[in-house]
Design a protein around this motif. Structure first.
Motif, PDB file in Angstrom:
ATOM      1  N   GLN A  17       0.788  -1.188  -0.056  1.00  0.00           N
ATOM      2  CA  GLN A  17       0.088   0.111  -0.107  1.00  0.00           C
ATOM      3  C   GLN A  17       0.852   1.260  -0.158  1.00  0.00           C
ATOM      4  OE1 GLN A  17      -2.305   0.384   3.678  1.00  0.00           O
ATOM      5  NE2 GLN A  17      -3.642   2.053   2.672  1.00  0.00           N
ATOM      6  N   LEU A  18       2.118   1.366   0.986  1.00  0.00           N
ATOM      7  CA  LEU A  18       2.665   2.535   0.931  1.00  0.00           C
ATOM      8  C   LEU A  18       3.628   2.509  -0.350  1.00  0.00           C
ATOM      9  CD1 LEU A  18       3.676   2.093   4.648  1.00  0.00           C
ATOM     10  CD2 LEU A  18       2.370   3.971   3.804  1.00  0.00           C
ATOM     11  N   ALA A  19       4.009   1.357  -0.915  1.00  0.00           N
ATOM     12  CA  ALA A  19       4.839   1.487  -2.050  1.00  0.00           C
ATOM     13  C   ALA A  19       4.333   2.199  -3.100  1.00  0.00           C
ATOM     14  CB  ALA A  19       5.594   0.140  -2.269  1.00  0.00           C
ATOM     15  N   LYS A  20       3.082   2.033  -3.256  1.00  0.00           N
ATOM     16  CA  LYS A  20       2.251   2.653  -4.534  1.00  0.00           C
ATOM     17  C   LYS A  20       2.543   4.212  -4.307  1.00  0.00           C
ATOM     18  CE  LYS A  20      -1.173  -1.036  -5.028  1.00  0.00           C
ATOM     19  NZ  LYS A  20      -2.638  -1.474  -4.876  1.00  0.00           N
ATOM     20  N   HIS A  21       2.610   4.685  -2.960  1.00  0.00           N
ATOM     21  CA  HIS A  21       2.442   6.030  -2.897  1.00  0.00           C
ATOM     22  C   HIS A  21       3.886   6.555  -3.022  1.00  0.00           C
ATOM     23  CE1 HIS A  21       1.983  10.077  -1.630  1.00  0.00           C
ATOM     24  NE2 HIS A  21       2.863   9.994  -0.331  1.00  0.00           N
ATOM     25  N   THR A  22       5.083   5.923  -2.321  1.00  0.00           N
ATOM     26  CA  THR A  22       6.249   6.144  -2.251  1.00  0.00           C
ATOM     27  C   THR A  22       7.267   5.773  -3.430  1.00  0.00           C
ATOM     28  OG1 THR A  22       7.015   4.131  -1.239  1.00  0.00           O
ATOM     29  CG2 THR A  22       6.278   5.773   0.328  1.00  0.00           C
ATOM     30  N   GLY A  23       6.693   4.901  -4.135  1.00  0.00           N
ATOM     31  CA  GLY A  23       7.556   4.430  -5.486  1.00  0.00           C
ATOM     32  C   GLY A  23       8.430   3.338  -5.292  1.00  0.00           C
ATOM     33  N   SER A  24       8.780   2.949  -4.120  1.00  0.00           N
ATOM     34  CA  SER A  24       9.777   1.828  -3.963  1.00  0.00           C
ATOM     35  C   SER A  24       9.622   1.076  -2.481  1.00  0.00           C
ATOM     36  CB  SER A  24      11.318   2.167  -3.914  1.00  0.00           C
ATOM     37  OG  SER A  24      11.453   3.103  -2.681  1.00  0.00           O
ATOM     38  N   SER A  25       9.682  -0.212  -2.594  1.00  0.00           N
ATOM     39  CA  SER A  25       9.378  -1.187  -1.257  1.00  0.00           C
ATOM     40  C   SER A  25      10.391  -0.552  -0.303  1.00  0.00           C
ATOM     41  CB  SER A  25       9.960  -2.469  -1.503  1.00  0.00           C
ATOM     42  OG  SER A  25       8.837  -3.000  -2.420  1.00  0.00           O
ATOM     43  N   SER A  26      11.630  -0.191  -0.665  1.00  0.00           N
ATOM     44  CA  SER A  26      12.633   0.447   0.400  1.00  0.00           C
ATOM     45  C   SER A  26      12.128   1.726   1.291  1.00  0.00           C
ATOM     46  CB  SER A  26      14.006   0.541  -0.066  1.00  0.00           C
ATOM     47  OG  SER A  26      13.877   1.364  -1.283  1.00  0.00           O
ATOM     48  N   SER A  27      11.630   2.413   0.459  1.00  0.00           N
ATOM     49  CA  SER A  27      10.895   3.628   0.941  1.00  0.00           C
ATOM     50  C   SER A  27       9.755   3.425   1.743  1.00  0.00           C
ATOM     51  CB  SER A  27      10.348   4.580  -0.087  1.00  0.00           C
ATOM     52  OG  SER A  27      11.705   5.237  -0.904  1.00  0.00           O
ATOM     53  N   ALA A  28       8.947   2.499   1.271  1.00  0.00           N
ATOM     54  CA  ALA A  28       7.607   1.855   2.090  1.00  0.00           C
ATOM     55  C   ALA A  28       8.238   1.391   3.321  1.00  0.00           C
ATOM     56  CB  ALA A  28       7.005   1.050   1.360  1.00  0.00           C
ATOM     57  N   LEU A  29       9.085   0.534   3.334  1.00  0.00           N
ATOM     58  CA  LEU A  29       9.726   0.005   4.709  1.00  0.00           C
ATOM     59  C   LEU A  29      10.080   0.863   5.510  1.00  0.00           C
ATOM     60  CD1 LEU A  29      11.800  -3.227   3.279  1.00  0.00           C
ATOM     61  CD2 LEU A  29       9.539  -3.202   4.932  1.00  0.00           C
ATOM     62  N   PHE A  30      10.811   2.087   4.999  1.00  0.00           N
ATOM     63  CA  PHE A  30      11.129   3.169   5.802  1.00  0.00           C
ATOM     64  C   PHE A  30      10.205   3.819   6.564  1.00  0.00           C
ATOM     65  CE2 PHE A  30      12.238   7.469   6.484  1.00  0.00           C
ATOM     66  CZ  PHE A  30      13.539   7.596   7.160  1.00  0.00           C
ATOM     67  N   GLU A  31       9.009   4.092   6.037  1.00  0.00           N
ATOM     68  CA  GLU A  31       8.091   4.876   6.319  1.00  0.00           C
ATOM     69  C   GLU A  31       7.228   3.999   7.186  1.00  0.00           C
ATOM     70  OE1 GLU A  31       5.425   7.013   3.753  1.00  0.00           O
ATOM     71  OE2 GLU A  31       7.309   8.197   2.999  1.00  0.00           O
ATOM     72  N   LEU A  32       7.097   2.735   7.096  1.00  0.00           N
ATOM     73  CA  LEU A  32       6.249   1.822   7.814  1.00  0.00           C
ATOM     74  C   LEU A  32       6.965   1.472   8.991  1.00  0.00           C
ATOM     75  CD1 LEU A  32       3.967  -0.123   8.205  1.00  0.00           C
ATOM     76  CD2 LEU A  32       5.275  -1.903   7.173  1.00  0.00           C
ATOM     77  N   ARG A  33       8.171   1.566   9.135  1.00  0.00           N
ATOM     78  CA  ARG A  33       8.943   1.600  10.577  1.00  0.00           C
ATOM     79  C   ARG A  33       8.482   2.862  11.330  1.00  0.00           C
ATOM     80  NH1 ARG A  33      14.529   4.326  11.667  1.00  0.00           N
ATOM     81  NH2 ARG A  33      14.212   4.272  13.871  1.00  0.00           N
ATOM     82  N   TYR A  34       8.382   3.858  11.010  1.00  0.00           N
ATOM     83  CA  TYR A  34       8.037   5.036  11.490  1.00  0.00           C
ATOM     84  C   TYR A  34       6.403   4.998  12.218  1.00  0.00           C
ATOM     85  CZ  TYR A  34      12.563   7.389  11.112  1.00  0.00           C
ATOM     86  OH  TYR A  34      13.906   7.363  11.000  1.00  0.00           O
ATOM     87  N   LEU A  35       5.530   4.688  10.960  1.00  0.00           N
ATOM     88  CA  LEU A  35       4.198   4.574  11.423  1.00  0.00           C
ATOM     89  C   LEU A  35       3.982   3.446  12.311  1.00  0.00           C
ATOM     90  CD1 LEU A  35       3.015   4.881   7.782  1.00  0.00           C
ATOM     91  CD2 LEU A  35       2.911   6.488   9.457  1.00  0.00           C
ATOM     92  N   ALA A  36       4.666   2.382  12.368  1.00  0.00           N
ATOM     93  CA  ALA A  36       4.496   1.253  13.219  1.00  0.00           C
ATOM     94  C   ALA A  36       4.901   1.937  14.785  1.00  0.00           C
ATOM     95  CB  ALA A  36       5.192   0.161  12.889  1.00  0.00           C
TER      96      ALA A  36
END
Length: 320
Positions: A17-36
């Protein structure tokens, strides 16, 4: 279904879900870490007391892996999952900036700044030139530096200068902004970052004939986006941050002549040496030559354009 398997599936779904917005899985993981981490901290006032060490380690990892996040999220309660899903929806569906979701952003050497819409979010480019400016001012060896912060926003520039120069130098900060929300946030940030004496005042700089107080150093981060560029801005910016802090006018450089005149007048008694910048302002990446010419025309003895780490014009500094 096994809770670990369920957590793994949910985690992968959130990353997707986040990767569709950030453009990459690595960016999505980075953001998910902070959201979690934010979901963990805000879903229970005593959550840190009940967090397993492995889960805490996963959240604190600088570069989290999917396995680390699986481990963390497998320990989430139903309420924490609900909170995390809500935060992810805010990020993706509402395009709410991550910094606004978390409520704070690191800046400078050690600042923890509160951020809230619609006050402009401090950017890394601003952090970069502020630190470079502080490194040039520090060796001047003056006992006191009076900093005037024009278009002060969250207070990030002046508070970072205070953090870099204090206590070796007595730093007196006075900031000016026209937006009440920005002034309130800057005052809060001063209090929470060991600069309680910093003052932030309401002032329409375009209408002002002079700054209320003299200064040794004037810094500014004015609006510099051209009006015709605004509709094309990323929704994360356009839909959340104050248009008045972003857009200047048809050319994007409308503020600089006025700010230069105000700075020249306020700097009449500056204590900084001629080789040290006494005025520094952020600019758009195509505006270096134009703003440099404006500052020289205003009477500054010299002016230089600084590039950011991406190689783009980002700041113009000038001296007496």
């Amino acid at each position: 279904m096994n809770s670990t398997v369920t957590a793994r599936a949910r985690t992968r779904a959130l990353v997707g879900q986040l990767a569709k917005h950030t453009g990459s899985s690595s960016s999505a993981l980075f953001e998910l870490r902070y959201l979690a981490g934010h979901a963990l901290l805000t879903s229970s006032p005593h959550c840190r007391d009940h967090t397993d060490p492995p889960a805490a380690k996963a959240l604190d990892a600088a570069t989290p892996s999917l396995t680390h996040l699986h481990l963390t999220l497998s320990r989430f309660t139903a309420a924490q999952w609900t909170k995390l899903s809500s935060l992810a929806n805010d990020r993706v569906e509402s395009r709410k900036p991550l910094q606004y979701i978390l409520g704070t952003v690191p800046f400078g050497r050690d600042l923890d700044l509160r951020v809230a819409p619609p006050v402009l979010i401090p950017r890394w480019e601003t952090d970069e030139w502020t630190e470079r400016l502080a490194r040039m001012v520090a060796p001047a060896g003056v006992a006191r530096v009076r900093v005037a912060d024009l278009c002060s926003g969250s207070g990030c520039v002046s508070l970072a200068l205070h953090s870099h120069l204090h206590p070796q130098t007595q730093v007196e900060v006075t900031g000016y902004d026209v937006h009440p929300a920005a002034l309130s946030l800057a005052r809060e940030n001063a209090a929470r970052n060991s600069a309680p004496s910093a003052e932030y005042h309401a002032l329409d700089l375009l209408a002002a004939s002079a700054l209320p107080h003299p200064a040794d150093l004037v810094v500014a981060n004015p609006p510099y986006i051209r009006a015709n560029e605004y509709p094309d801005l990323d929704p994360d910016v356009r839909d959340w941050e104050d248009v008045g802090a972003l857009v200047s006018g048809p050319d994007g450089v409308e503020f600089y002549s006025k700010l230069a005149a105000l700075a020249r007048d306020a700097l009449r008694s500056t204590s900084l040496p001629p080789t040290c910048p006494t005025f520094a302002t952020e600019i758009g990446h195509t505006q270096g030559a134009a703003v440099r010419a404006i500052l020289l025309d205003a009477g500054f003895a010299w002016a230089d354009v600084w590039k950011d780490m991406a190689g783009k014009d980002r700041c113009v500094v000038a001296g007496q």
